[in-house]
Design a protein around this motif. Structure first.
Motif, PDB file in Angstrom:
ATOM      1  N   SER A 136       0.628  -1.258   0.071  1.00  0.00           N
ATOM      2  CA  SER A 136       0.067  -0.091  -0.008  1.00  0.00           C
ATOM      3  C   SER A 136       1.007   1.189   0.153  1.00  0.00           C
ATOM      4  CB  SER A 136      -0.925   0.221   1.426  1.00  0.00           C
ATOM      5  OG  SER A 136      -1.872  -0.983   1.189  1.00  0.00           O
ATOM      6  N   LYS A 137       1.904   1.162   0.782  1.00  0.00           N
ATOM      7  CA  LYS A 137       2.888   2.344   0.682  1.00  0.00           C
ATOM      8  C   LYS A 137       3.581   2.523  -0.426  1.00  0.00           C
ATOM      9  CE  LYS A 137       6.723   2.015   2.976  1.00  0.00           C
ATOM     10  NZ  LYS A 137       7.859   1.823   3.968  1.00  0.00           N
ATOM     11  N   ASP A 143       1.053   4.147  -3.003  1.00  0.00           N
ATOM     12  CA  ASP A 143       1.010   5.388  -2.739  1.00  0.00           C
ATOM     13  C   ASP A 143       2.007   6.234  -3.276  1.00  0.00           C
ATOM     14  OD1 ASP A 143      -0.626   7.562  -1.035  1.00  0.00           O
ATOM     15  OD2 ASP A 143       1.564   7.866  -0.433  1.00  0.00           O
ATOM     16  N   ALA A 144       3.212   5.931  -3.156  1.00  0.00           N
ATOM     17  CA  ALA A 144       4.558   6.386  -3.712  1.00  0.00           C
ATOM     18  C   ALA A 144       4.453   6.382  -5.275  1.00  0.00           C
ATOM     19  CB  ALA A 144       5.799   5.752  -3.343  1.00  0.00           C
ATOM     20  N   LEU A 182       1.880   9.411  -6.163  1.00  0.00           N
ATOM     21  CA  LEU A 182       2.504  10.757  -6.448  1.00  0.00           C
ATOM     22  C   LEU A 182       3.275  10.586  -7.425  1.00  0.00           C
ATOM     23  CD1 LEU A 182       3.126  13.474  -5.616  1.00  0.00           C
ATOM     24  CD2 LEU A 182       4.363  12.710  -3.762  1.00  0.00           C
ATOM     25  N   LEU A 229      -6.622   9.249   0.363  1.00  0.00           N
ATOM     26  CA  LEU A 229      -7.736   8.034  -0.193  1.00  0.00           C
ATOM     27  C   LEU A 229      -9.005   8.090   0.451  1.00  0.00           C
ATOM     28  CD1 LEU A 229      -4.796   5.507   0.095  1.00  0.00           C
ATOM     29  CD2 LEU A 229      -6.376   5.703  -2.080  1.00  0.00           C
ATOM     30  N   GLU A 267      -7.414   2.480  -6.093  1.00  0.00           N
ATOM     31  CA  GLU A 267      -7.402   3.498  -5.058  1.00  0.00           C
ATOM     32  C   GLU A 267      -8.431   4.538  -5.766  1.00  0.00           C
ATOM     33  OE1 GLU A 267      -2.951   3.812  -3.551  1.00  0.00           O
ATOM     34  OE2 GLU A 267      -3.250   4.997  -5.129  1.00  0.00           O
TER      35      GLU A 267
END
Lengths: 149, 149, 149, 149
Positions: free
Chosen positions: D35-36, D39-40, D43, D68, D117
């Protein structure tokens, strides 16, 4: 190997792209992430020297990793997401059962933080599989890290 | 305050329940998590002394937090998930713009690791909102942390 | 067990104190931390039902854990450091080799996020120690999680 | 833009080198790290499309980020440290105040996990600086993400 540099070792470079989630409400890198990245640079160092990762070494040599005994870190400048930084890693000392690894974290030429780690190569404790114990630094590892002349 | 304990400060206790995801493939706490928990213990210390969290202090006093300048940590014993540990935190020195916080991480009476942190109270740089700068340690914070006689 | 609640299971409550380092530059919890806390709540659920942690179960039953097959999470409200939140966890379905766990994350009565996880009990692959494979959900685990009548 | 692909957007590729500390006691990536990394990758997608990071956009457009609203992730295969993986990211739908981003995480051609997402562009709430609120997706961002014909 020359006498004047009796334990000269290689240097590795590890690159990190800083993410949004690595930063805290002050907008700067949450400092334990520098420790996490130095840990990654530590393992990367051995891989760059041609040593298999722990997952393989545990099968061939019983080595489960290099847990930390001590860290000393100076934080000089902050960093934030969207920046790319580099970590220069070397080994500054081999002792019987421990060694010291040194990391310089920099953004270009600007040093952000400097850290030393004292680590030990460890194996599963033969008397208790839930525990680990330090072992002498293997000679083949010292040889792999030595700077060739 | 008595002369014999010129800078005596309070001690706080912070509890951590170790999770599966806090541990690494060797089955032990991934060490940067100790740094993360000491950071939590550091802020908890001030909250226990009655000081509002940074989010509030930034509005009333411009304080954005207490970034680290230096850490020194000794790792003595390992820990694993399912265990509950405690961190005893105190301030061992106030200087003009920095202070030293000391953390003892223990499982019951067994010390797992010990760390000192040198930190500075920081504010947003008035000349550049993307930067932060150290400020003198506020007197009301020193007073709040002092051990009452 | 009554016919009207054929698979009724227990509910556990897991508490989290949100730290500064759990939050991102927007000042709110960095969302993968909610996934991390749900994972902790998942293991805590089994421990609350009287089941030993994986480290013990691997020795007695070969179970290494309950890796995820799928997650679905809705984020409703944000949270920040200094707040304490709770996660209510239950099992909503047992299937042959998988089960669904449901987590409600709340601050007091305010729901912050809701998530379901599909997981499988796994063992080391006997043919390759580097791999894991799903196993039928053990009956003693279903029994331990059942709501007593 | 052709009628047959009314909302076709670019695809970005994000690379992750998996570290020892990203893995859990089962020796595999601790799943919230996926998930991390998504997220990266999220972006990174906007940066690859030429959009400045949030830290800059907050000054020019008041945008603090894209929190999110919902995630759905399927975990298909495990991964471990020493491996390098890639995340292919695209936007599959723009709505008035939200959008859906899709991530395929793969090791070479092997898909490890797939996630969607739902996110919203957010600004500081003008009535309460501690809160954020969703805003219409800015047109210049949609334009920057569009696949040029």
């Amino acid at each position: 190997m020359s006498e004047s540099h009796p334990h000269k070792t290689r240097t590795s470079v590890y690159e990190v792209a800083i993410n949004f989630g690595d930063c805290d409400p002050a907008g700067i890198v949450f400092f334990p992430n520098f420790s996490k990245w130095m840990d990654a640079a530590s393992l990367n160092y051995f891989v760059q020297c041609g040593i298999p990762v722990w997952r393989e070494l545990v099968k061939t040599h019983g080595i489960v990793g290099t847990p930390l005994l001590e860290i000393n870190t100076k934080f000089i400048k902050t960093a934030t997401y969207g920046e790319t930084i580099h970590i220069d890693t070397t080994i500054t000392e081999w002792r019987a059962k421990t060694f010291t690894q040194r990391h310089i974290v920099r953004r270009g030429e600007t040093v952000l933080c400097e850290g030393t780690e004292v680590r030990a190569f460890c194996m599963k404790d033969p008397d208790n599989a839930d525990r680990i114990r330090a072992m002498p630094v293997p000679e083949f590892i010292k040889a792999a890290c030595a700077l060739s002349e």
